[in-house]
Scaffold this motif. Structure first.
Motif: not given
Length: 506
Positions: A85-92, A102-109
């Motif tokens: 859910i967090l990944e989907q919200e980040l994408e939005l 986008n990739l950087l934020y997901k990597t940090e998550l």
């Protein structure tokens, strides 16, 4: 009134500087990752942080965004969002930004999730750190706004009422707690919880009907702790295994922590009692065991009802148990019955005397159960005086090992009493020492299943107890006759205990 010195004035100016108040807290990256990982994994920690931590306290932009999504989702749904859910919200939120961002934020998550490993010392430390940080920040803001207000109109009562309220609110900041039962506003909830108790949804069995029937509500409940006491070899661990079996049969999730016997040993005892099979031949009846387990769990929504874990003696304390259970919760498994076998093998607090440490362990185990809403069962050792008791006497609170106060945190306290002759007769006596909520100070008889090899314990009538004891007496009487013929010893008499049952006198 004395004027401020230049140094004091400089300190005052620094505290009242709006830029200082609004600045971010200087946590290093490791601290921030640990904190954010805890917020994403531990609902208790998240509740404690709401109203204290704001996303802007984080220095990493990815952490700020993740924290915003987390707080917003929790405020709306009252649960922690799953990772996807967090990944989907980040994408939005990042849909209009570069893919690399986008990739950087997901990597940090992912890094945050991997960085955090549950551990109570860390958890409690962070809660205190956040609480004190919030107090400091709130006081700075209150002081800053109060100083502005005072400069505007110092001779107005409304100004001082404003300052008082601001300072009062800042001083009230502390840990967050559940509000409890709001009786007049939640009377329906009161009756619903009462109904659940009566229906047994929240009830835990001791494994013995005489005990359960004497407890108000028919058993123990979440937040309560019960303990056995008895001499070595009289069946304390067997009683805990029986409690595990009987509560699993009721559908409860049981975590059995052993600090003496290994996991296979406890699992063997559980299997033997659960399937009613000889513990010495479980390997030979493997198919029957599997069939019994499959039959029991086929209609269960969650069949994972028992978790057994061994820890070395002297290593585990209550904080360690908290940390281990937090790890289990991360794996989506939360027990509602904790069995600790046994507290005498837990790690003592080196900062206090042993008797005080023993008391604190039971107190903190109970407090942990109240916090996490699970029931706890354990056992303790008696002191040397218990070995001197006669067959008509019972182990009670005066025989507890290191401290008389040790039993005070207990909601239920039971002793297992067994003399040598009773062991030969495969019998024993249980004495209910204490029920905080129910009838106490009474005994009943039990028997042990040694012949079938299940090592089970169960209640028997006074008549059955007397019959078993008399059979042993007759056997011994025959041996005495043979000894007398051989001129080896004099016959012994037969006496009665406090309930009129025979036992042998030396």
């Amino acid at each position: 009134m004395r004027e401020l010195t230049p140094e004091e004035q400089a300190q005052l100016d620094a505290m009242s500087n709006g830029e200082v108040v609004k600045s971010k807290f200087t946590w290093d990256d490791a601290f921030q990752k640990k904190l954010l990982g805890m917020l994403l994994s531990d609902q208790y920690m998240l509740v404690q942080s709401i109203g204290k931590v704001v996303p802007e306290y984080f220095s990493n932009e990815a952490h700020v965004l993740v924290a915003k999504i987390l707080f917003s989702y929790f405020e709306k749904h009252k649960i922690i969002p799953e990772k996807w859910i967090l990944e989907q919200e980040l994408e939005l939120v990042l849909k209009d930004r570069d893919k690399g961002v986008n990739l950087l934020y997901k990597t940090e998550l992912n890094s945050v999730y991997e960085y955090y490993v549950p551990g109570l010392d860390t958890r409690e430390y962070l809660i205190d750190k956040i609480t004190y940080f919030a107090k400091v920040q709130a006081m700075k803001i209150a002081f800053h706004t109060s100083l502005d207000k005072m400069q505007e109109d110092p001779e107005n009562d409304a100004t001082w009422n404003f300052i008082y309220e601001k300072m009062r609110q800042a001083m009230l900041i502390d840990r967050n707690y559940e509000p409890g039962l709001e009786y007049f506003n939640q009377i329906d909830l009161f009756f619903e919880r009462m109904k659940n108790k009566v229906a047994g949804k929240e009830r835990f069995t001791s494994g013995f009907p005489s005990i359960d029937n004497a407890l108000t509500g028919g058993g123990l409940f979440a937040g309560q702790i019960g303990s056995w006491i008895g001499l070595p070899g009289t069946g304390k661990s067997l009683a805990l295994v029986r409690a595990a079996v009987q509560n699993v049969l009721l559908g409860h999730k049981v975590l059995y922590l052993t600090m003496e016997m290994d996991e296979v040993g406890i699992a063997s005892r559980f299997t033997s009692q659960f399937a009613k099979l000889d513990i010495n031949n479980l390997a030979g009846v493997k198919d029957e065991v599997i069939k019994t387990i499959e039959e029991f769990s086929k209609d269960k929504e969650d069949r994972n009802l028992l978790h057994i874990k061994q820890f070395p003696g002297g290593v585990m304390d209550v904080n360690g148990i908290r940390a281990f259970m937090a790890q289990l919760e991360l794996r989506k498994w939360k027990p509602n019955l904790l069995i600790v076998d046994y507290v005498g093998e837990m790690k003592d607090d080196p900062s206090v005397k042993k008797y005080e440490s023993a008391y604190r362990i039971l107190r903190d185990l109970r407090g942990f159960g109240v916090e996490k809403q699970h029931c706890t069962m354990t056992c303790v050792q008696p002191n040397a005086s218990a070995a001197k008791l006669e067959i008509g006497e019972y182990i009670d609170e005066s025989n507890i090992g290191t401290s008389f106060d040790q039993f005070k945190p207990l909601d239920a306290f039971w002793s297992i009493n067994q003399q040598t002759i009773e062991k030969e007769a495969e019998t024993g006596r249980i004495f209910v020492i204490k029920h905080r909520d129910g009838r106490s100070k009474f005994p009943f008889k039990i028997a042990f299943d040694y012949k079938l090899g299940t090592l089970d314990m169960f209640e028997i009538s006074k008549e059955t107890y007397a019959s078993r004891m008399n059979m042993i007496q007759e056997k011994k009487a025959g041996e005495i006759v043979l000894d007398n013929v051989a001129g080896k010893r004099k016959p012994r008499g037969r006496l009665k205990d406090d309930q009129g049952e025979f036992y042998e006198a030396e």
